[in-house]
Design an enzyme around this catalytic site. Structure first.
Site, short mmCIF file in Angstrom:
data_model
loop_
_atom_site.label_atom_id
_atom_site.label_comp_id
_atom_site.label_asym_id
_atom_site.label_seq_id
_atom_site.Cartn_x
_atom_site.Cartn_y
_atom_site.Cartn_z
NE ARG A 227 6.45 -4.23 -4.71
CZ ARG A 227 7.32 -3.22 -4.62
NH1 ARG A 227 7.78 -2.84 -3.45
NH2 ARG A 227 7.71 -2.58 -5.71
CG HIS A 275 5.86 1.45 -0.85
ND1 HIS A 275 5.15 0.55 -1.61
CD2 HIS A 275 7.15 1.35 -1.27
CE1 HIS A 275 5.97 -0.05 -2.46
NE2 HIS A 275 7.19 0.43 -2.26
#
Ligand code: NAP
Length: 312
Positions: A227, A275
């Protein structure tokens, strides 16, 4: 009794899950009907399958629901939701793990072998550079949970000298394991490649800051499919500019999509991916959801049960 399952996610998700989810439930022997929001009364819902950005944000009306089952592994957007009183499970899934293992080993091998040297070679230079063998390369995986453990094991199979770091103590064959705050610097000391597979929690924010980068071997690489907030962005740029780090491959960011004009886009030592490190595949995620509902109905512990206090 037929269970009522609410599927709360963006409409594009529904199209992907409309067929596999009922099929997986049937294959698991679960008598259930799957509804979209608005098609079932909140008080009649037994389980909520959800992804962030779906229509359900207030879980209070779901008085009968026995669990909320996330389609995502990262639960930072939901874990602090005060209306969610029922157990929360994050996604633990074969295809998600397989995808992450493939992405991480690919990125590690890219840096280990120096593959860029040969792909980007405008001067047509004959570069005779022999990389060390994996047995001589230290790779540290921060976060040895479902994904990190699988990646660490794959790197061990490739013969890397693998270290792992987690909150609780771990024993993973072939991995030198460290834990807790005290173990972080030891895990990073001299590491040439660091892979981040920690969740986004208050305790993990900026875990990779100036001190952490300085502990790594000079010329090391950071790979972040975890993250964005795990990294102190300014400290990373400083470490790249000083030469302490040779490269960062980043899949996740504090703001996504990464805004135009962000220094990472133009930095010659940063690779940005969107991502895409690993995605939950509907066929296997549906099986994981069905298995967790089967477990809940049988009174067995949920896979991926979130510790709300710890934030993951
Ligand atoms: P997980 O099973 O919950 O594993 C998390 C790991 O981090 C565990 O080993 C945990 O330690 C460790 N950890 C948590 N807080 C810590 C702390 N304060 N200090 C040290 N270690 C700590 O999660 P997962 O399923 O492997 O997923 C990891 C993350 O990957 C997700 O949270 C998500 O953010 C990210 N992800 C990214 C993508 C992508 O496409 N980029 C896809 C899926 C997931 P313990 O083992 O002791 O609990």
């Amino acid at each position: 009794m037929t269970l009522n399952i609410l599927f709360s996610a963006r409409p594009t998700f529904w199209k992907q899950y409309e067929a596999p989810l009922p099929r997986a439930l049937a294959e698991a022997g679960i008598d259930a009907q799957v509804f979209q929001p608005g098609d079932v009364a909140a008080e009649d819902v037994d389980y909520i399958v959800f992804a962030p950005n779906g229509p359900v944000e207030d879980f209070a009306p779901f008085t009968r629901a026995k669990a909320a089952l996330s389609l995502w592994a990262g639960v930072e957007q939901i874990v602090g939701n005060d209306t969610l009183a029922m157990p929360l499970a994050r996604m633990v899934d074969t295809s998600l793990t397989e995808g992450m293992v493939e992405w991480v080993t690919g990125q590690v091998l890219r840096h280990h072998l120096g593959i860029d040297r040969h792909i980007v070679n405008p001067e047509h230079e004959w570069k005779f550079v022999i990389p060390p063998l994996a047995r001589d390369r230290v790779v540290t995986v921060l976060g040895t949970g479902a994904l990190g453990t699988a990646c660490a094991e794959a790197l061990v199979a490739l013969n890397f000298r693998v270290r792992g770091w987690s909150r609780s103590e771990k024993q993973i064959a072939g991995v030198e394991s460290f834990s807790g705050d005290a173990g972080l610097m030891a895990a990073l000391e001299g590491a040439e490649i660091v892979v981040l597979l920690l969740p986004d929690t208050p305790a993990t924010e900026n875990v990779m800051g100036a001190r952490a980068f300085a502990a790594m071997a000079e010329g090391g690489c950071v790979i972040n499919p975890g993250r964005g907030p795990l990294i102190d962005d300014a400290a990373l740029v400083a470490a790249l500019d000083s030469g302490q780090l040779a490269h960062a491959t980043l899949d996740v960011f504090r703001e996504e999509p990464l805004p135009e004009g962000h220094p990472f886009w133009a930095h010659p030592k940063v690779t940005v991916t969107a991502h895409t490190a690993s995605e939950t595949r509907p066929w296997s995620a549906s099986q994981s959801v069905a298995e967790n509902i089967r477990r809940a109905e049988a009174g067995e512990p949920l896979i991926g049960l979130v510790d709300r206090g710890a934030g993951y």
